[in-house]
Design an enzyme around this catalytic site. Structure first.
Site, short mmCIF file in Angstrom:
data_model
loop_
_atom_site.label_atom_id
_atom_site.label_comp_id
_atom_site.label_asym_id
_atom_site.label_seq_id
_atom_site.Cartn_x
_atom_site.Cartn_y
_atom_site.Cartn_z
N HIS A 71 6.75 -7.25 -99.75
CA HIS A 71 6.62 -7.19 -101.21
C HIS A 71 8.00 -7.36 -101.85
O HIS A 71 8.37 -6.63 -102.77
CB HIS A 71 5.96 -5.87 -101.64
CG HIS A 71 4.58 -5.69 -101.11
ND1 HIS A 71 3.45 -6.13 -101.76
CD2 HIS A 71 4.14 -5.12 -99.96
CE1 HIS A 71 2.37 -5.84 -101.04
NE2 HIS A 71 2.77 -5.23 -99.94
N TYR A 338 8.34 2.19 -94.69
CA TYR A 338 8.98 2.10 -96.00
C TYR A 338 10.34 2.78 -95.96
O TYR A 338 11.31 2.30 -96.56
CB TYR A 338 8.13 2.78 -97.07
CG TYR A 338 6.88 2.03 -97.50
CD1 TYR A 338 6.42 0.92 -96.81
CD2 TYR A 338 6.14 2.45 -98.59
CE1 TYR A 338 5.27 0.26 -97.20
CE2 TYR A 338 4.99 1.80 -98.99
CZ TYR A 338 4.56 0.69 -98.30
OH TYR A 338 3.43 0.04 -98.69
#
Length: 360
Positions: A71, A338
């Site tokens: 992303h 993440y």
């Protein structure tokens, strides 16, 4: 000065009370230890580690210093959430009270290439951080697809491996991805969706789905399995992708927000006891009760290289009291990966030339 001897003293804890308190501390420490062990890959040397997940994303997309490993291309947004109060009987989280909660979000493409054309993929994503008055946060990442292609971190890793460029040709093996899907029938709902999905012309016209299940917990301690998503309240239709260059999504968003706010309804779907809560490849029946939890209102946009969202890690396991994780194995893997991506990109920023500094 206050004389300490004049202050009221708590009676000493009894043996049973002390044992319970120490046991509670031990449980918390053990849970934290387990989380760190997962992140560091120390529970099992053969276990898939977060670094391995991030490494395979880098091999597929290249390394772009200072950017998220997935992303990567996005834009910051900010606004607020206004609750209807409908979810307050299911959850003690302040965000579901009838008040405004500040929100910082990020629209993005599901790619590790920050320079990918907006029309290169049909999926759009929306990540949000709600900051409650008590300081607790709720962070969530949603996608325009209704289901995830696989249900485990290991399968996701194998899917990424199937897309790796062949050193001899510089391109992926054309038989690898079909072979992967043939071995993973759970991906069929995703494949059926992707066959008809088309890149939309605007972030503003998309519905975004949480995909993973969580639990709402009310003040009495009762737990309700849920999934959530946001549905646009704009009257615009999800137009087919126009020929507007590589960066039309951000341009469209800036134009729309200059004209006024954008709004989405936060829908929370309540699971039945036999609905799967640990498998993101499966949908729930359409007759499940849906709460209108409130309205997400976006007021302004910011460039991702200097906007508020730049330094936010949208970890899906950062949850306020009243929302708890499910046993979906993708959640722990997402959280750990993440963190690995965040550490890499923030560590790279100081090495970039001043005119290239970016930490989206």
């Amino acid at each position: 000065m206050v004389d300490p001897s004049s202050l009221p003293r708590r009676p000493p804890l009894g043996g049973a009370q002390l044992t319970l308190r120490l046991a509670g501390i031990a449980v918390i420490v053990a849970a934290l230890g387990g989380a760190f062990a997962y992140v560091n890959g120390t529970l099992d040397p053969q276990r898939l580690t977060p670094d391995a997940l991030v490494n395979v994303l880098e091999k597929n997309n290249g390394v772009h210093p200072g950017f998220r490993r997935n992303h990567s291309k996005g834009v910051c947004v900010a606004g607020y959430f206004e609750s209807t109060g409908e979810a307050s009987s299911y959850s003690s989280a302040q965000v579901f009270a009838s008040t405004r909660t500040p929100v910082v979000g990020r629209f993005a493409l599901p790619s590790g290439n920050p320079y990918a054309p907006d029309g290169s993929v049909p999926i759009r994503s929306l990540a949000l951080r709600f900051t409650q008055a008590n300081g607790q946060q709720w962070r969530t990442g949603m996608n325009s697809m209704p289901v995830f292609p696989v249900g485990t971190p290991e399968a996701f890793y194998q899917f990424q491996q199937a897309q790796l460029p062949d050193p001899a040709t510089g391109k992926p093996n054309p038989t690898a991805v079909p072979a992967f899907f043939a071995a993973h029938p759970e991906a069929m709902p995703f494949l059926q969706w992707i066959k008809t999905a088309r890149p939309s012309a605007s972030y503003a016209t998309e519905t975004y789905n949480g995909i993973n299940a969580f639990y709402l917990v009310n003040p009495a301690g009762q737990r309700q399995a849920v999934r959530w998503g946001v549905v646009p309240l704009s009257q615009d239709s999800a137009d087919a992708m126009p020929a507007q260059g590589a960066d039309f999504l951000e341009q469209d968003l800036v134009k729309r927000l200059a004209a006024g706010t954008l709004r989405w309804q936060l829908n929370i779907t309540l699971a039945h006891p036999d609905d799967p809560v640990n498998d993101a490849t499966k949908t729930w029946p359409s007759d499940r009760k849906v709460l209108n939890a409130g309205t997400l209102v976006l007021e302004r946009t910011q460039a991702q290289d200097n906007g508020e969202c730049r330094d936010i890690n949208y970890d899906p396991l950062i949850l306020p009291n009243g929302i708890e994780r499910s046993d979906d194995p993708l959640l722990a893997a997402r959280s750990a990966a993440y963190a690995s991506s965040y550490l890499r990109r923030t560590g790279e920023v100081s090495q970039l030339p001043a005119n290239q500094e970016s930490r989206p």
